[in-house]
Design a protein around this motif. Structure first.
Motif, mmCIF file in Angstrom:
data_model
loop_
_atom_site.group_PDB
_atom_site.id
_atom_site.type_symbol
_atom_site.label_atom_id
_atom_site.label_comp_id
_atom_site.label_asym_id
_atom_site.label_seq_id
_atom_site.Cartn_x
_atom_site.Cartn_y
_atom_site.Cartn_z
ATOM 1 N N LEU A 100 26.890 6.471 97.964
ATOM 2 C CA LEU A 100 27.842 7.461 97.481
ATOM 3 C C LEU A 100 27.459 7.893 96.067
ATOM 4 C CD1 LEU A 100 31.093 5.747 98.747
ATOM 5 C CD2 LEU A 100 30.119 7.865 99.631
ATOM 6 N N SER A 101 27.663 9.169 95.748
ATOM 7 C CA SER A 101 27.249 9.681 94.448
ATOM 8 C C SER A 101 27.978 8.954 93.325
ATOM 9 C CB SER A 101 27.505 11.188 94.363
ATOM 10 O OG SER A 101 28.886 11.459 94.316
ATOM 11 N N ASP A 102 27.418 9.069 92.111
ATOM 12 C CA ASP A 102 27.902 8.297 90.970
ATOM 13 C C ASP A 102 29.365 8.568 90.636
ATOM 14 O OD1 ASP A 102 27.206 10.848 90.324
ATOM 15 O OD2 ASP A 102 25.952 10.352 88.621
ATOM 16 N N ARG A 103 29.906 9.728 91.009
ATOM 17 C CA ARG A 103 31.293 10.035 90.656
ATOM 18 C C ARG A 103 32.287 9.178 91.446
ATOM 19 N NH1 ARG A 103 34.890 12.028 92.681
ATOM 20 N NH2 ARG A 103 35.615 13.056 90.777
ATOM 21 N N TYR A 104 31.857 8.477 92.476
ATOM 22 C CA TYR A 104 32.761 7.637 93.272
ATOM 23 C C TYR A 104 32.811 6.188 92.776
ATOM 24 C CZ TYR A 104 33.420 11.413 96.582
ATOM 25 O OH TYR A 104 33.758 12.612 97.144
ATOM 26 N N ASN A 105 32.248 5.931 91.597
ATOM 27 C CA ASN A 105 32.320 4.606 90.995
ATOM 28 C C ASN A 105 33.256 4.630 89.798
ATOM 29 O OD1 ASN A 105 30.193 3.735 92.752
ATOM 30 N ND2 ASN A 105 28.731 4.700 91.366
ATOM 31 N N SER A 106 33.792 3.479 89.459
ATOM 32 C CA SER A 106 34.489 3.283 88.194
ATOM 33 C C SER A 106 33.775 2.184 87.432
ATOM 34 C CB SER A 106 35.955 2.903 88.413
ATOM 35 O OG SER A 106 36.715 4.023 88.823
ATOM 36 N N VAL A 107 33.799 2.300 86.095
ATOM 37 C CA VAL A 107 33.034 1.398 85.242
ATOM 38 C C VAL A 107 33.977 0.641 84.314
ATOM 39 C CG1 VAL A 107 31.192 1.218 83.533
ATOM 40 C CG2 VAL A 107 31.052 2.952 85.337
ATOM 41 N N LEU A 108 33.799 -0.670 84.272
ATOM 42 C CA LEU A 108 34.523 -1.538 83.351
ATOM 43 C C LEU A 108 33.527 -2.193 82.411
ATOM 44 C CD1 LEU A 108 36.861 -3.430 85.891
ATOM 45 C CD2 LEU A 108 37.299 -1.244 84.756
ATOM 46 N N LEU A 109 33.905 -2.333 81.156
ATOM 47 C CA LEU A 109 33.133 -3.103 80.192
ATOM 48 C C LEU A 109 34.029 -4.235 79.721
ATOM 49 C CD1 LEU A 109 30.522 -3.455 78.602
ATOM 50 C CD2 LEU A 109 31.421 -1.885 76.871
#
Length: 750
Positions: A100-109
């Motif tokens: 799936l394209s990158d816009r379907y991810n969420s990122v946590l730091l």
């Protein structure tokens, strides 16, 4: 016998008991030992510890540890992520999970939500974070009530190093690029727009002579300086003990690539045919200062990425019957700062994202094909662009339990401001401002969420279920071309149930079902149009975008032969309503390509994954993950794959270790995928598959580690194409690096 022990970190209870036994054997009079400070904690940076975390997890996830990272040539998190099952990387910075394209991810730091770093898409640039700062990276592939619900591909959590043991070490690395090092490059100094430069309205009202004087405020260098590319450099310093850790990483690199670009008017008639040489210089600075104060954990992370690139373009524009000799220069600065304080039940965080693009410049020269003289500067096609984007995020959470029920609340406030100034030259190097009313926007979001979950187990069966409610107030203030304010307001109330079942004590069978969403990002709904010289395209937002609703189902079988071995087999299914895709606007022509975003009806994605980490013989371990995906988007009465969806991903590796020496060989291949969806008369644009082979050799001494790496040994070309016609072909370079890590003092004193 005297034993001096100042501080010791022990990762499990059995080792602590062994240590105490040794003390008793060597020193019966404990009064002479002095202070012994012993801490017991769960380590999370080794391969064995992350496999144990994966085994005990209530959801389906994959984890890569800092120990595994150290065995790769990857200098940034973007390189690390392509080693994870079902994961690939686009443009060396953006992550794709399960095709799936990158816009379907969420990122946590460190568990805090991080926004998009890009001005033209919803995506996080993972080349911003050096891999030296990382403790582990996890990708959660199934939802649970206590996790954000805005994802479908994966929820990526990057965890920085934590205080654990006394350390003081320095690492220095030198790298060689097969196309760049010891060859020439080009560089232009960064030119910032003066702070006293007139506003758009004031500047446009000036007569020509006054505009010339105002233009002279910008101290511009028009001719690039030829440079000599020295070897790439990396420097890393870490200092810490049980209560704090500080790290500073500096990386400087050069890169040269050559791209062949062409597009067609109709049939096989060429619109243009160019050769681009891209010279780029990158500096990456990252650091952490994490420390403990009683029951509180304080984590501070900063990262800076600066890139200076120049593109030389030569070729023929058949549409205008001209020979082209243009150059473009681009400078980007990205900065991220995250400060957190966490306790057992609550946490607060502040995140700053700041991105500038000072003086993105296009210098076009052209002449008629039959003309024998010099090329002329094409004033109407000149371009100078300055932009700033700042985003502030404040978040906080509270979690607690009531018997077997866990509940919590989370709220996040986010504000973004974006503005650009765009100019071209009139005859005589007088700037003429062509900034549109759409070249600025500001946005605000408030996300409030709460959840309740229930966990229980009976025999070998455990179940973790619950519901999450997310309410997002979303507002973007943008403008149309006439200057009329266009307020885009969204109020999303999403009820997101999830269920995770696990069966087994050692080996596990996992079943998950959930509902998630993928909401538009600020940039995606603004009217701002960004021109990309390299792609020869405009990237435009779409104010009519709506959120995507997704139903997810997952099944996984996990086998754990030993503490450092794992075998998993997974299957998944996803149903999308209103998926968001990058498309080619149907008003586009090859000489003016317009890329935008649109909702595409309904889609399904399904597939399977196989991961194996297994000792073959003594000292030799096989690591492999294979992924197969299939997607269908229903458009009217016909189907096509989802944009960005690869049909397969292959990651494989062999790791050999004996005594102080180790060798790691890694292979990666990503199947072809749609880069941009076309329209009738203009076919979809695909990105090709290619093979990537990396090799790492390492010597681990008592105080010294020597590491030799070769990245992209095969250096196969990247290609974008339509049917049997190539549009862009780019060569890739092989990188070779030698690094030395030295411990400036020993961990323990015996």
């Amino acid at each position: 016998m005297a034993i001096c022990v100042r501080s010791l970190f022990i990762s499990d209870l059995s080792r602590m008991l062994l240590f105490v036994t040794i003390l008793n054997l060597f020193q019966t009079d404990t009064s002479k030992i002095g202070e012994v400070n012993i801490s017991v904690a769960a380590k999370q940076e080794t391969i064995g510890s992350t496999i144990d975390l994966q085994k005990k997890s209530l959801v389906i996830l994959d984890i890569v540890s800092s120990e595994a990272i150290s065995k790769t040539p990857d200098a940034t998190v973007s390189g690390v992520l392509k080693r994870v099952g079902g994961t690939s990387i686009q443009n060396d910075k953006f992550v794709v999970v399960r095709g799936l394209s990158d816009r379907y991810n969420s990122v946590l730091l460190n568990g805090a939500i991080i926004g998009s770093t890009e001005p033209d898409k919803k995506s996080f640039s993972f080349d911003l974070i050096p891999s030296n700062l990382i403790n582990n990276i996890s990708i959660t592939k199934t939802a649970s009530p206590d996790l954000p619900g805005d994802f479908s591909g994966g929820l990526i959590n990057v965890v920085t190093k934590v205080p654990s043991r006394k350390t003081n070490q320095l690492s220095l690395g030198l790298g060689y690029g097969s196309l760049s090092t010891f060859n020439h490059g080009w560089k232009l100094p960064t030119t910032y727009l003066p702070t006293d430069f007139l506003s758009t309205k004031q500047f446009r009202s000036l007569p020509t002579d006054a505009r010339r004087a105002e233009s002279d405020k910008i101290k511009s260098v028009f001719n690039p300086t030829q440079t000599f590319n020295l070897p790439n450099l990396s420097l890393n310093y870490t200092l810490g003990d049980r209560k704090y850790i500080a790290n500073l990483t500096i990386r400087k690199a050069s890169n040269v690539t050559t791209s062949h670009r062409q597009d067609y008017m109709s049939g096989n008639d060429l619109m243009y045919k160019y050769v681009d040489i891209n010279y780029s210089n990158v500096i990456n600075i990252g650091g952490i200062t994490n420390f403990k104060l009683k029951s509180l954990d304080f984590k501070n992370t900063f990262n800076y990425l600066g890139e200076n690139s120049i593109v030389e373009r030569k070729g023929i524009n058949y549409d205008n019957q001209q020979l082209i000799t243009s150059t473009s220069s681009n400078h980007t600065n990205k900065f991220i700062l995250l400060s957190q304080v966490n306790s057992k039940k609550w946490g607060l965080n502040y995140n700053l994202l700041y991105r500038t693009q000072p003086d993105y410049r296009i210098n076009p020269f052209a002449k008629n094909i039959d003309y024998k003289g010099d090329s002329s500067f094409v004033w109407r096609d000149s371009y100078r662009f300055w932009s700033k984007m700042g985003e502030h995020t404040l978040g906080g959470y509270y979690n607690d339990t009531l018997g077997k029920i866990k509940y919590g609340f989370y709220e996040m406030f986010k504000y973004r401001g974006f503005g650009a100034r765009v100019f071209r030259y009139d005859n005589g190097f007088v700037l003429n401002e062509i900034t549109n009313n759409t070249d600025k926007y500001n946005a605000y979001s408030n996300l409030a969420s709460g959840y309740a979950s229930y966990y229980n187990s009976k025999g070998r069966l455990s179940y973790f279920s619950g519901i999450r409610i997310e309410n997002q107030l979303f507002r973007v203030n943008t403008y149309d071309f006439s200057g009329t304010t266009q307020n885009i307001n969204r109020l999303y109330l999403d009820i997101l149930p999830s269920l995770n079942l696990t069966y087994g004590k050692i080996n596990k069978i996992r079943l998950s079902a959930s509902k998630t969403v993928a909401r538009p990002e600020f940039r995606e709904v603004s009217n701002f149009a960004f021109y990309d010289f390299v792609r020869n395209a405009q990237i435009v937002g779409n104010p009519n975008l709506v959120r995507t609703k997704i139903i997810n189902a997952d099944l996984r079988y996990e086998i754990y032969p030993s503490k450092k071995e794992i075998i998993t087999i997974s299957a998944f299914y996803k149903h999308f309503v209103d998926p968001i895709e990058q498309t080619v606007d149907n008003g586009s022509v090859p000489s003016n390509l317009i890329l935008t975003l649109s909702n595409s009806g309904t889609a399904v994605v399904y597939g399977g994954e196989l991961e194996v980490r297994k000792n073959i013989i003594k000292n030799l371990q096989l690591y492999s993950n294979l992924s197969y995906f299939k997607s269908n988007v229903l458009i009217s009465s016909w189907y096509r794959p989802l944009q960005g969806q690869s049909p397969y991903i292959i990651n494989a590796g062999l790791f050999y270790t004996k005594d102080k020496y180790s060798v790691n060989m890694l292979y990666n291949r990503i199947g072809e995928r749609i880069s941009a969806v076309g329209f009738q008369g203009y076919p979809d644009i695909y990105e090709n598959a290619r093979d990537v082979l990396d090799i790492t050799a390492q010597y681990q001494g008592k105080n010294t580690t020597i590491k030799f790496t070769i990245s992209d040994l095969l250096s196969q070309n990247s290609r974008f194409y339509q049917g049997n016609r190539d549009l862009i072909t780019t060569n890739n370079e092989t990188n070779i690096k030698l690094s030395v890590n030295y411990k400036l003092w020993k961990n323990y004193c015996f």
